[in-house]
Design an enzyme around this catalytic site. Sequence first.
Site, PDB file in Angstrom:
ATOM      1  CE  LYS A  60     -13.830 -32.771  -3.959  1.00 40.37           C
ATOM      2  NZ  LYS A  60     -13.203 -32.779  -5.302  1.00 40.37           N
ATOM      3  CE  LYS A  72     -16.948 -47.612   2.478  1.00 41.96           C
ATOM      4  NZ  LYS A  72     -16.542 -49.014   2.303  1.00 41.96           N
ATOM      5  CB  SER A  85     -26.294 -49.991   1.533  1.00 43.11           C
ATOM      6  OG  SER A  85     -25.228 -49.820   2.450  1.00 43.11           O
ATOM      7  CG  ASN A 123     -21.018 -43.449   3.219  1.00 41.63           C
ATOM      8  OD1 ASN A 123     -21.895 -42.631   2.959  1.00 41.63           O
ATOM      9  ND2 ASN A 123     -20.672 -43.735   4.456  1.00 41.63           N
ATOM     10  N   GLY A 155     -15.553 -52.319   8.485  1.00 44.13           N
ATOM     11  CA  GLY A 155     -16.786 -52.855   7.924  1.00 44.13           C
ATOM     12  C   GLY A 155     -16.343 -53.948   6.975  1.00 44.13           C
ATOM     13  N   GLY A 156     -16.053 -53.553   5.729  1.00 39.33           N
ATOM     14  CA  GLY A 156     -15.494 -54.491   4.770  1.00 39.33           C
ATOM     15  C   GLY A 156     -14.009 -54.705   4.978  1.00 39.33           C
ATOM     16  N   GLY A 157     -13.319 -53.682   5.489  1.00 40.87           N
ATOM     17  CA  GLY A 157     -11.905 -53.815   5.797  1.00 40.87           C
ATOM     18  C   GLY A 157     -10.971 -52.983   4.944  1.00 40.87           C
TER      19      GLY A 157
END
Length: 200
Positions: free
Chosen positions: A52, A57, A82, A84, A183-185
């Site tokens: 989805k 995410k 920004s 997802n 990315g962020g982890g």
Amino acid sequence: MIQLSSIPSLDDLHKAASAIEHFIHRTPVLTCKGIDKITGGRLYFKCENFQKVGAFKMRGASCAVAALSAEEIARGVATHSSGNHAQAVALSAKLHGTRAHIVMPDNAPPVKVSAVKGYGATVYTSGPRIEDRETLMEEVLQQTGACFIHPYDNYNIIAGQSTAALELLDETENLEIVLAPVGGGGLLSGTALAVKNMNA
């Protein structure tokens, strides 16, 4: 649902999986003979592009929203993203019958902004820097009283993201390497926890 304040255990990861199973898709694990031939190995792809909102995410956002109390749900949720994560929080809020307040930078892809609005969230536009998002987010939180769901620095987010690896491990055997993007982890942390605990 668990409200995590420390590194999730394997039991926590399984509880997270149970808590979100009705809010997400169990995505397929696919193979490709052509890529296997190129690499000389047997590769398995966990296809979160079929999730989805089109991304993993949704797992973390579902877990984080499900972990909120009834009083917190009533206040609504908020985040900055920004794309997802913004979509995932917006949809999770909708599925839990609450409001979402999303700060998105002015250079966010228009299709993702439209998707967030399509899920019923209120979008606030910030400048392009992370500092711009965070500053506006603080203002939104003060104005709305909503509960902030950090895109990755949140144990419930990490537990939710781990469920992709739990599913992968459930459907495959004798994996030598598990690769995850970072990315962020949040996904990488959840994957590492799932793989380590399932192979302890």
